[in-house]
Design a protein around this motif. Structure first.
Motif: not given
Length: 601
Positions: A343-372
Motif C-alpha cells: 500500500p505504500f508510495k514513499t519510503p516515509e510511509e513505510v517508516l511511519a507504518a513501523y512507528k505506528q506498530i510501536e505506538q500500538r503495542m506501547q500500552p501492553q509493554l509495561n505488562q510484559l516488562f518491568g525494566i525498559t
C-alpha cells in the motif's frame, strides 16, 4: 603439670571462644569471597583492556576512540599468536580463582568467561584465516561501511579524519595478506564455493573507479563539518584524494583481479563446508559456537523438520481463516503478489507504518516488562549504497548516548514494499527484540565490560525470535495476514535448521536448499537464493535463532508450570534480560535458580 578444674565461668568462656571461632571462620569466608570477587573483577577489566588493543574495531563500536586509527592485520600468524596467548593467559588465571567462593552473579560471569576462553581457543584451531572473504561478512565490506561515515567510525573532528587514514594504511596491508592466505587455502583445498566467489566479485569491482570522489570513501569529505577551518578542509581533501587513489582503490583492484583471475577458476563446485579439507570437524565446531550447545547436526536437522511440519499446519489454518481456496504454495504467491499488500508510495510511509506498530503495542509493554531501556531509539531507511544487499537490521546505541539504537529498513522501491510481516519484523529487530536486549545489557550497572558488550547469537537472536511470539500479548497480529507474516518469519528460522545442516553435513546442494525454502515459506526465488548463499558463507550462524528461541520458550513453560499463580511474565522477561547474553546452559541454570527463589518468596 597443674590440673585445671572446669568451672561454669570457664565453660561459658570456652563456649564463647567457640562462637568467636565460628564467627572468625565466617569472616574468613567472607574475606576470601571478597578477595576472589575483586580478583575476578580485576581479571575481567585487564582482559577487556588487552582485548581492545588486539581488536580495535570492537573499541570503535562501543565509542572508545583510543584505537580509531588502528587496523591490525588479523590474518597473520603473529596476530593469531598474540590472540592465542591472550586467551590462554586468562583461561589459566580464571582457573586459579575459587568459583565456590564467589557470589551468584560472579559465578555466572566466571562460567561465561571460562566458556568464552575455551571456545575462542578452539576457534583459533579452525582455518578461518584461509577464507577471509565472502559476500556477507568481510573486511572489504566493513571498511566501506566505516569509510562511508554512516557506520561506527566517527568523522566529527580533524583527528577523526586523520584516524581513518591510519585504518586505510592497515587495510592495504590486510589486502595483500588476504591474497597470500587465499593462495595457501587453494593449495590446501580450503576454498570458497564458486557461486560465492561470483558474489564477491561485483562487491570488489564497485570500489574500483578512476575518480576518488566517486567512491563511498569520499562521503565524509563531502560532509566536512562547518566548524573546520578552510585550511583543515583543504588538507583533508588532499589527504583523502591521495589515500583513496593510491591505497583504497588499488587494494580493491588487487583483490578483485586475484579473485577473478586466480581464485574463481579454482573455486569448488561443492556447496557445504564439508567440501573443504577438515570441513566436517570445522562444521561441528561452528554448530557448537553458534548454538552454545552440544547438540549434533543430526539432532538439529530433526528438530528443524519437526518445526517445519508444525508451522505448516498453523499456516494452513490461517489460509482457511481468510477463505483462500488454493494450495499453501499458491497462498504464498497470493500474499507476495496481491497489490493490497503493497500500500505504500514513499519510503516515509513505510517508516511511519513501523512507528505506528510501536505506538500500538506501547500500552501492553509495561505488562510484559518491568525494566525498559533508557537508550534512544529510531527507525531509519538503510543508506542507498548498501540497501540493495542489506536486510532489515538493528544497530546498537553507543553506550555514551551519542548514537541511538537504530532499526534500519532497506526500501529500494516503496511501492513494492510488502506490509505482510512488518509487525513480527519490528518485534524482532526493534522492540522488544534487539533494542531491549542489547540496550539493557549495555546499560546494566555492575556488569563486567566483557559481558556488557558480549554477543551470543543463540541468546541474542533467540531472544529476538522469541519476541516475535509475544505479538498477540502486545496487542498485535489482530490482522490474520500479519499473523501469517509472523508464521512465515518463524518458518524461515525453522527452515534454516534443515538447510544449514543439509548443506554442510548431509551433502545437500545449493539448488536443493533453495527449493526446500521455496516449498515451505513465503519468499521469492531471488530472496531464497540470497539467504541460502548467506548460510553457505557463514555455516552454523543461521542455527542460532531457532535453537535459542526454543530454549527460551521451554524455560518459560517450565517456569509457568512450576510456579503456577506465582509466575509473573514481566519478572520472567526481566530475569532473562538482566545480565545480558550468555551461553544457553548458563541461562538455563540462572532461570532454574530464579524459579527456586520465586517458590520461596
Amino acid at each position: 603439670m597443674k590440673r585445671h578444674h572446669l568451672t561454669l565461668a570457664m565453660l561459658l568462656a570456652l563456649s564463647a571462644a567457640g562462637t568467636v571461632g565460628c564467627t572468625r571462620t565466617t569472616e574468613q569466608e567472607q574475606t576470601t569471597a571478597t578477595v576472589e570477587a575483586e580478583n575476578l573483577s580485576q581479571l575481567f577489566e585487564n582482559y577487556f583492556e588487552e582485548r581492545l588493543k588486539l581488536f580495535p574495531l570492537e573499541a570503535t563500536a562501543i565509542a572508545d576512540k583510543r584505537y580509531n586509527d588502528q587496523l591490525p592485520n588479523d590474518l597473520t600468524v603473529e596476530h593469531e599468536q598474540q590472540v592465542r596467548e591472550l586467551y590462554q593467559k586468562y583461561l589459566t588465571q580464571i582457573n586459579n580463582i575459587d568459583r565456590e567462593a564467589l557470589g551468584t552473579q560472579e559465578q555466572i560471569s566466571y562460567d561465561i568467561f571460562k566458556y568464552e576462553m575455551q571456545m575462542a581457543l578452539k576457534g583459533l584451531d579452525q582455518p578461518s584465516e584461509l577464507l577471509p572473504l565472502n559476500q556477507f561478512w568481510s573486511l572489504p565490506i566493513t571498511m566501506a561501511q566505516l569509510g562511508s561515515g554512516s557506520g561506527n567510525q566517527p568523522f566529527n573532528t580533524p583527528e577523526d579524519y586523520s584516524d581513518f587514514l591510519g585504518r586505510i594504511k592497515g587495510f592495504t596491508v590486510w589486502g595483500d595478506t588476504a591474497i597470500a592466505n587465499m593462495r595457501r587455502g587453494m593449495a590446501a583445498g580450503i576454498i570458497l564455493p564458486r557461486t560465492l566467489t561470483q558474489k564477491v566479485l561485483p562487491q570488489l569491482q564497485a570500489m574500483v573507479v578512476d575518480d576518488p570522489s566517486k567512491t563511498i570513501f569520499w562521503a565524509p569529505v563531502e560532509n566536512l563539518p562547518e566548524s573546520f577551518s578552510a585550511a583543515e578542509k583543504d588538507s583533508i581533501r588532499q589527504a583523502y584524494t591521495q589515500a583513496i587513489r593510491e591505497e583504497v582503490i588499488p587494494t580493491y583492484k588487487r583483490l578483485y583481479d586475484f579473485m577473478q583471475q586466480e581464485y574463481l577458476p579454482k573455486s569448488r563446485s561443492t556447496t557445504g563446508i564439508s567440501g573443504i579439507a577438515g570441513g566436517e570437524d570445522y562444521y561441528r565446531y561452528l554448530v557448537r559456537y553458534w548454538t552454545t550447545t552440544d547438540m549434533t547436526p543430526d539432532e538439529i536437522f530433526e528438530i528443524g523438520e519437526q518445526e517445519v511440519t508444525r508451522i505448516r499446519s498453523e499456516m494452513e489454518k490461517v489460509k482457511e481463516q481468510v477463505g483462500f481456496k488454493g494450495t499453501l504454495k499458491e497462498f504464498f504467491q497470493y500474499v507476495n503478489d496481491n497489490p493490497k499488500f503493497t500500500p505504500f508510495k514513499t519510503p516515509e510511509e513505510v517508516l511511519a507504518a513501523y512507528k505506528q506498530i510501536e505506538q500500538r503495542m506501547q500500552p501492553q509493554l509495561n505488562q510484559l516488562f518491568g525494566i525498559t531501556p533508557k537508550s534512544e531509539f529510531e527507525v531509519r531507511q538503510t543508506e542507498a549504497f548498501r540497501a540493495a544487499s542489506a536486510s532489515a537490521e538493528y544497530n546498537p546505541p553507543a553506550p555514551d548516548g551519542s548514537r541511538p539504537g537504530i532499526f534500519y529498513v532497506p526500501i529500494l522501491d516503496a511501492s513494492k514494499y510488502n506490509a505482510v510481516g512488518m509487525e513480527s519484523l519490528f518485534l524482532h529487530e526493534a522492540i522488544p527484540g534487539h533494542h531491549y536486549q542489547i540496550s539493557l545489557q549495555q546499560e546494566q550497572e555492575g556488569l563486567p565490560k566483557f559481558r556488557q558488550y558480549a554477543w551470543y547469537g543463540a541468546f541474542g537472536e533467540g531472544w529476538a525470535l522469541y519476541s516475535e511470539s509475544l505479538g498477540k500479548e502486545l496487542g498485535l497480529y489482530t490482522d490474520p495476514y500479519q499473523y501469517f507474516g509472523r508464521l512465515s518469519d518463524e518458518m524461515h528460522r525453522a527452515i534454516r535448521l534443515v538447510v544449514d545442516v543439509g548443506m554442510h553435513a548431509k551433502g545437500w546442494t545449493r539448488e536443493q536448499a533453495i527449493q526446500y525454502s521455496l516449498d515451505n515459506e513465503l519468499t521469492s526465488e531471488e530472496a531464497a537464493t540470497a539467504e541460502i548463499e548467506r548460510y553457505m558463507a557463514i555455516p552454523g550462524q543461521a542455527l542460532s535463532y531457532k535453537i535459542g528461541e526454543l530454549k527460551m520458550k521451554a524455560l518459560r513453560q517450565r517456569a509457568e508450570e512450576e510456579l503456577g499463580d506465582k509466575f509473573s511474565i514481566s519478572a520472567f522477561h526481566d530475569e532473562i534480560l538482566k545480565g545480558g547474553v550468555m551461553p544457553l546452559a548458563v541461562l538455563e541454570k540462572k532461570i532454574e535458580a530464579w524459579i527456586e527463589r520465586q517458590k520461596e518468596s
